[in-house]
Motif scaffolding. Structure first.
Motif, PDB file in Angstrom:
ATOM      1  N   THR A  93       0.807  -1.218   0.000  1.00  0.00           N
ATOM      2  CA  THR A  93       0.000   0.000   0.000  1.00  0.00           C
ATOM      3  C   THR A  93       0.842   1.271   0.000  1.00  0.00           C
ATOM      4  OG1 THR A  93      -0.157  -0.066   2.434  1.00  0.00           O
ATOM      5  CG2 THR A  93      -1.922  -1.137   1.172  1.00  0.00           C
ATOM      6  N   GLU A  94       2.150   1.155   0.236  1.00  0.00           N
ATOM      7  CA  GLU A  94       3.012   2.329   0.206  1.00  0.00           C
ATOM      8  C   GLU A  94       3.048   2.891  -1.208  1.00  0.00           C
ATOM      9  OE1 GLU A  94       4.416   5.022   1.775  1.00  0.00           O
ATOM     10  OE2 GLU A  94       5.482   3.606   3.067  1.00  0.00           O
ATOM     11  N   ALA A  95       2.864   4.200  -1.345  1.00  0.00           N
ATOM     12  CA  ALA A  95       2.809   4.829  -2.664  1.00  0.00           C
ATOM     13  C   ALA A  95       4.146   5.467  -3.017  1.00  0.00           C
ATOM     14  CB  ALA A  95       1.706   5.877  -2.697  1.00  0.00           C
ATOM     15  N   TYR A  96       4.703   5.040  -4.128  1.00  0.00           N
ATOM     16  CA  TYR A  96       5.901   5.650  -4.686  1.00  0.00           C
ATOM     17  C   TYR A  96       5.508   6.437  -5.938  1.00  0.00           C
ATOM     18  CZ  TYR A  96       8.189   2.297  -1.599  1.00  0.00           C
ATOM     19  OH  TYR A  96       8.592   1.586  -0.494  1.00  0.00           O
ATOM     20  N   THR A  97       6.418   7.195  -6.474  1.00  0.00           N
ATOM     21  CA  THR A  97       6.091   7.989  -7.658  1.00  0.00           C
ATOM     22  C   THR A  97       5.608   7.109  -8.800  1.00  0.00           C
ATOM     23  OG1 THR A  97       7.836   9.531  -6.996  1.00  0.00           O
ATOM     24  CG2 THR A  97       6.949   9.779  -9.206  1.00  0.00           C
ATOM     25  N   ILE A  98       6.195   5.939  -8.927  1.00  0.00           N
ATOM     26  CA  ILE A  98       5.805   5.035 -10.019  1.00  0.00           C
ATOM     27  C   ILE A  98       4.350   4.599  -9.900  1.00  0.00           C
ATOM     28  CG2 ILE A  98       6.427   2.843  -8.908  1.00  0.00           C
ATOM     29  CD1 ILE A  98       7.786   2.072 -11.588  1.00  0.00           C
ATOM     30  N   ASP A  99       3.775   4.685  -8.679  1.00  0.00           N
ATOM     31  CA  ASP A  99       2.400   4.246  -8.441  1.00  0.00           C
ATOM     32  C   ASP A  99       1.372   5.362  -8.611  1.00  0.00           C
ATOM     33  OD1 ASP A  99       3.305   1.661  -7.539  1.00  0.00           O
ATOM     34  OD2 ASP A  99       3.867   2.615  -5.645  1.00  0.00           O
ATOM     35  N   LEU A 136      14.210   5.759 -12.327  1.00  0.00           N
ATOM     36  CA  LEU A 136      13.952   7.188 -12.170  1.00  0.00           C
ATOM     37  C   LEU A 136      12.612   7.595 -12.774  1.00  0.00           C
ATOM     38  CD1 LEU A 136      17.458   8.729 -12.911  1.00  0.00           C
ATOM     39  CD2 LEU A 136      16.362   8.394 -10.698  1.00  0.00           C
ATOM     40  N   ASN A 137      11.925   8.500 -12.081  1.00  0.00           N
ATOM     41  CA  ASN A 137      10.622   8.963 -12.537  1.00  0.00           C
ATOM     42  C   ASN A 137      10.258  10.264 -11.844  1.00  0.00           C
ATOM     43  OD1 ASN A 137       9.919   8.007  -9.905  1.00  0.00           O
ATOM     44  ND2 ASN A 137       9.395   6.022 -10.758  1.00  0.00           N
ATOM     45  N   ALA A 138       9.371  11.012 -12.444  1.00  0.00           N
ATOM     46  CA  ALA A 138       8.863  12.253 -11.858  1.00  0.00           C
ATOM     47  C   ALA A 138       7.611  12.653 -12.619  1.00  0.00           C
ATOM     48  CB  ALA A 138       9.896  13.363 -11.920  1.00  0.00           C
ATOM     49  N   ILE A 139       6.718  13.347 -11.941  1.00  0.00           N
ATOM     50  CA  ILE A 139       5.503  13.875 -12.563  1.00  0.00           C
ATOM     51  C   ILE A 139       5.549  15.395 -12.495  1.00  0.00           C
ATOM     52  CG2 ILE A 139       2.985  14.070 -12.380  1.00  0.00           C
ATOM     53  CD1 ILE A 139       2.957  11.250 -11.217  1.00  0.00           C
ATOM     54  N   LYS A 169       8.392   9.308  -1.262  1.00  0.00           N
ATOM     55  CA  LYS A 169       9.318   8.239  -0.912  1.00  0.00           C
ATOM     56  C   LYS A 169       9.741   7.533  -2.203  1.00  0.00           C
ATOM     57  CE  LYS A 169       7.160   7.309   3.578  1.00  0.00           C
ATOM     58  NZ  LYS A 169       6.442   6.315   4.396  1.00  0.00           N
ATOM     59  N   THR A 170      10.943   6.959  -2.172  1.00  0.00           N
ATOM     60  CA  THR A 170      11.405   6.287  -3.378  1.00  0.00           C
ATOM     61  C   THR A 170      11.982   4.915  -3.060  1.00  0.00           C
ATOM     62  OG1 THR A 170      13.677   7.083  -3.332  1.00  0.00           O
ATOM     63  CG2 THR A 170      12.060   8.524  -4.329  1.00  0.00           C
ATOM     64  N   GLY A 171      11.993   4.095  -4.087  1.00  0.00           N
ATOM     65  CA  GLY A 171      12.544   2.754  -3.963  1.00  0.00           C
ATOM     66  C   GLY A 171      14.033   2.737  -4.211  1.00  0.00           C
ATOM     67  N   PRO A 211      -0.674  23.826 -20.156  1.00  0.00           N
ATOM     68  CA  PRO A 211      -1.326  23.763 -18.843  1.00  0.00           C
ATOM     69  C   PRO A 211      -2.378  22.669 -18.745  1.00  0.00           C
ATOM     70  CG  PRO A 211      -1.199  26.023 -19.641  1.00  0.00           C
ATOM     71  CD  PRO A 211      -0.806  25.147 -20.784  1.00  0.00           C
ATOM     72  N   GLY A 212      -2.472  22.113 -17.541  1.00  0.00           N
ATOM     73  CA  GLY A 212      -3.537  21.152 -17.258  1.00  0.00           C
ATOM     74  C   GLY A 212      -3.294  19.757 -17.775  1.00  0.00           C
ATOM     75  N   LYS A 213      -2.055  19.452 -18.204  1.00  0.00           N
ATOM     76  CA  LYS A 213      -1.753  18.116 -18.724  1.00  0.00           C
ATOM     77  C   LYS A 213      -0.598  17.516 -17.935  1.00  0.00           C
ATOM     78  CE  LYS A 213      -3.372  18.998 -23.426  1.00  0.00           C
ATOM     79  NZ  LYS A 213      -3.005  19.012 -24.865  1.00  0.00           N
ATOM     80  N   PRO A 214      -0.902  16.862 -16.817  1.00  0.00           N
ATOM     81  CA  PRO A 214       0.173  16.248 -16.033  1.00  0.00           C
ATOM     82  C   PRO A 214       0.825  15.112 -16.803  1.00  0.00           C
ATOM     83  CG  PRO A 214      -1.965  15.528 -15.225  1.00  0.00           C
ATOM     84  CD  PRO A 214      -2.232  16.595 -16.243  1.00  0.00           C
ATOM     85  N   VAL A 215       2.143  15.001 -16.661  1.00  0.00           N
ATOM     86  CA  VAL A 215       2.858  13.951 -17.372  1.00  0.00           C
ATOM     87  C   VAL A 215       3.878  13.307 -16.439  1.00  0.00           C
ATOM     88  CG1 VAL A 215       4.537  15.603 -18.320  1.00  0.00           C
ATOM     89  CG2 VAL A 215       4.196  13.383 -19.441  1.00  0.00           C
ATOM     90  N   LYS A 216       3.920  11.997 -16.502  1.00  0.00           N
ATOM     91  CA  LYS A 216       4.908  11.243 -15.740  1.00  0.00           C
ATOM     92  C   LYS A 216       6.039  10.821 -16.675  1.00  0.00           C
ATOM     93  CE  LYS A 216       3.585   7.866 -12.985  1.00  0.00           C
ATOM     94  NZ  LYS A 216       3.074   6.524 -12.594  1.00  0.00           N
TER      95      LYS A 216
END
Length: 731
Positions: free
Chosen positions: A221-227, A356-359, A401-403, A429-434
């Protein structure tokens, strides 16, 4: 990870530097400003805080305790350690606790071990930086809750007790933290904040205290950026140049854009981002993009050619000197006997579990939000603002948090953040991207532990005493070209020589030289930084010298540690617990190594079973560690075990190579961290101490390599000088 001190500060915040404010929910919020590292910053710190509602401890009316961590959590347990400091003084209930990453206010969250001027996590400094201020934050919150209760109940504050998140009076009156939060928010910060004495501690040093956040990591249940998911979230995958230093000359995205589900194909400063409705679509679109690269400034050499150049440089006069005690050259020429050798270390990848990842998301008002593993938040905020074309106050970082990181998420040019924000800006604007790197992106994306060559020579007198040592280190600079470049003094990058330039042994003549190379392969701090190679060289060489002097390796080291009692103490403890003086069964051999990194002292004794160069196993590791006050003993043991496993995989088999400038390894099948069946039994013994706490995320790594190599030397009579061991042992 990062250098363990920029300018080590021992500043402690005073009562006047505390601040308090109420938020919209009438929570009790407590924090304080840092003592700045220079007069100009100190003058600024005396001014009213820019945002009085950013703080360390928030107690809400719904009875939650939210601790805002200045340190980034990547598996090393910093959130747990910081929560322990707060809870020791607060006397709350662990069931109420949550810890979140904080950012955006260097005055509140600057790393004290770096002088307090910037926020960041690295160099095993989390507990050093947090030790005073988070205990004081907990004590302030407790005192103000008690004051609120005393006022409401019309009783003396001294008659009120606090336990497990409940305040109570002998009359029978009770209240939870949440019930008093609003009233406590209006209380004055007490003029004195006495902290508990060691004899009163129930949380700090408690051996039975387990991590509060283990359940989420166990049950998924822990949420990382990838999730992370959010409305309208797009996914982008990257196309990077195959050679470092190459740039995009042109690209043809027509076929990709015609593919169903591809939203856009965007050029970024380091390559091309292919944006799709999901990961699978983005990957399919990526394969349809044709990129032409400009390789005029790209690194064309392979690792073999680079190391060959290093060998030649090591035989030439050094470019800089990091330590020069006595006259090593003359002492070596007159020594009764000498030993010399050349050591080679490959590039190493960080290879953390979560690629590596980021939103990034641009708001309609131009604000920028970035979710990710922000190991250096202040820097990333500034870079994101520059890429987006806004001021830093328009950038909000969500610290996830990260793995794993091992240094990879602390990048001076914020490579991943640049890609995420640049792509989001192109989308509008308004288009989130991972931005989600694949494992292949991660392995081939640069930022490696540099390759090194050491040319070392030492001399013994007629009595077997070590009288001179000269080490010439050749390799790339991590600090060069980064915001930390000012730390390079007289041509010496301290991260290249640490562990050698400060070796503790009493040797009258020591010369540590450095030649920094110019190679277009991006390098970065890697778990325990310079000590990853210097500890191996020094500790295997000292063992070899002990044999040449016909002395026991432990006794030989101890004879040179009279002025370093903490080094000597961990060495004695590890030897004692390992049964150093007891004979081993046939086919089993021992090795020992000692090292200090990030102000933590570690000795490790290894037992191996050896049948042949291709058939041996590391069976047992006995580790002794002195990290000052042990805040979380169970976590210290876990970090020593993890560091030993991490370092063991690196020295046994990890190697990143290049052919014609292109990285050969792509995934865990060709770059092979330690497998579970290779993990030895590890025993960790913690030295009792009253010294301030230091870090444990990295110091377990450096001694494991030389301890294993010394056990193998005991078995074979051969010192392995070329890593990984799988290659060096058969050479």
């Amino acid at each position: 990870m990062l250098p363990h001190r920029i300018e080590l500060a021992t500043a402690r915040p005073s009562r006047r530097q505390f601040l308090i404010g109420t938020v919209a929910t009438a929570s009790l919020v407590i924090g304080y400003r840092l003592i700045a590292a220079d007069p100009a910053m100190a003058e600024d710190a005396a001014k009213p805080p820019a945002n009085p509602f950013q703080a360390y401890v928030e107690i809400s009316p719904d009875n939650r305790i939210v601790i805002h961590s200045s340190q980034f959590e990547m598996g090393q347990g910093s959130y747990f350690g910081i929560a322990t400091l707060v809870m020791e003084e607060l006397d709350g209930d662990w069931a109420q606790v949550d810890v979140v990453g904080a950012s955006g206010n260097a005055a509140l969250y600057g790393n004290l071990a770096w002088g307090g001027v910037a926020q960041g996590t690295g160099g095993s400094t989390s507990m050093t930086s947090s030790w005073q201020r988070y205990r004081q934050a907990g004590a302030a919150a407790r005192a103000m809750l008690v004051a609120a209760a005393a006022k409401q109940w019309n009783v003396p504050a001294g008659e009120i007790s606090v336990a497990s998140g409940v305040l109570s009076h002998p009359s029978g009156t009770k209240a939870t933290f949440g019930e008093l939060a609003t009233a406590a928010a209006g209380m004055q910060v007490p003029s004195e904040l006495p902290l508990k004495q060691k004899a009163e501690w129930t949380q700090i040093g408690a051996d039975g205290l387990k991590r509060y956040d283990s359940a989420g990591k166990t049950n998924g249940t822990e949420a990382y950026t990838i999730d992370l998911k959010m409305d309208g979230l797009l996914t982008a995958v990257m196309i990077h140049p195959p050679k470092f230093g190459a740039t995009v000359k042109s690209f043809d995205a027509a076929k990709a854009k015609a593919f169903d589900g591809i939203v856009d194909v965007v050029q970024t400063p380091r390559g091309v981002a292919v944006v799709g409705n999901n990961m699978w679509t983005a990957l399919k679109g990526r394969d349809l993009v044709i990129v032409e690269w400009d390789e005029a400034k790209a690194e064309q050499r392979g690792s073999a050619e680079i190391l060959d150049q290093y060998r030649k440089l090591a035989a030439e006069p050094a470019k800089a000197n990091a330590r020069n005690d006595g006259d090593a050259v003359t002492a070596l020429s007159s020594a009764a006997s000498t030993v010399e050798g050349s050591y080679e270390f490959p590039y190493l990848a960080h290879a953390s579990l979560e690629p590596l990842n980021a939103i990034a998301r641009i708001g309609d008002d131009g604000t920028v939000e970035v979710w990710g593993g922000h190991q250096m938040p202040d820097l990333y905020q500034a870079v994101a603002a520059q890429v987006a074309g806004v001021t830093p106050d328009k950038v909000k970082l969500h610290v996830m948090k990260t793995g794993g990181s091992f240094g990879r998420r602390a990048v001076a040019d914020a490579d991943l953040i640049v890609e995420a924000v640049a792509t989001a800006k192109a989308l509008g604007p308004g288009k989130p991207v991972k931005i989600q790197w694949t494992r292949e992106n991660d392995m081939r994306g640069g930022r490696y532990r540099p390759a090194y060559v050491h040319a070392i020579k030492a001399g013994l007198d007629k009595d077997g005493k070590l009288v001179a040592l000269h080490d010439h280190i050749v390799g790339q600079s991590i600090l060069g070209g980064s915001p930390f470049a000012a730390m390079i003094q007289n041509g010496v990058d301290a991260t290249s020589v640490e562990g050698a330039s400060n070796l503790p042994y009493a040797i009258p003549n020591v010369k540590i030289d450095l030649t920094t190379t110019d190679v277009n392969i991006p390098v970065l701090w890697w778990r325990s930084v310079g000590s990853t190679h210097t500890a191996y060289v020094i500790e295997t060489f000292v063992d070899e010298l002990a044999v040449a002097a016909k002395r026991d390796p432990v006794e030989f080291r101890l004879s040179m540690l009279e002025k370093h009692p903490r080094h000597a103490a961990v060495l004695r403890l590890a030897a004692e617990k390992a049964g150093w003086d007891k004979p081993l069964a046939e086919g089993r051999f021992r090795g020992v190594a000692l090292h200090e990194s990030f102000s933590t002292f570690v000795a490790e004794v290894v037992e191996i079973t050896f049948k042949s160069a291709s058939d041996f196993s590391v069976d047992r590791v006995v580790c002794a560690v002195d990290c000052g006050i042990a805040i979380n003993p169970d976590q210290i043991r876990a970090q020593m075990e993890g560091g030993i496993g991490f370092g063991l995989g690196a020295i046994l088999q990890e190697e990143l190579t290049l052919t014609g400038g292109v990285v050969d390894q792509e995934n865990y099948d060709t770059y092979t961290p330690l497998r579970i069946d290779q993990m030895p039994k590890v025993e960790v013994h913690i030295v009792a101490s009253d010294e301030p706490p230091t870090g444990v995320g990295e110091p377990g790594v450096p001694p494991i390599g030389p301890a294993v190599a010394n056990a193998l030397r005991a078995a074979t009579g051969k010192t392995i000088r070329s890593l990984p061991i799988s290659k060096g042992l058969s050479a």
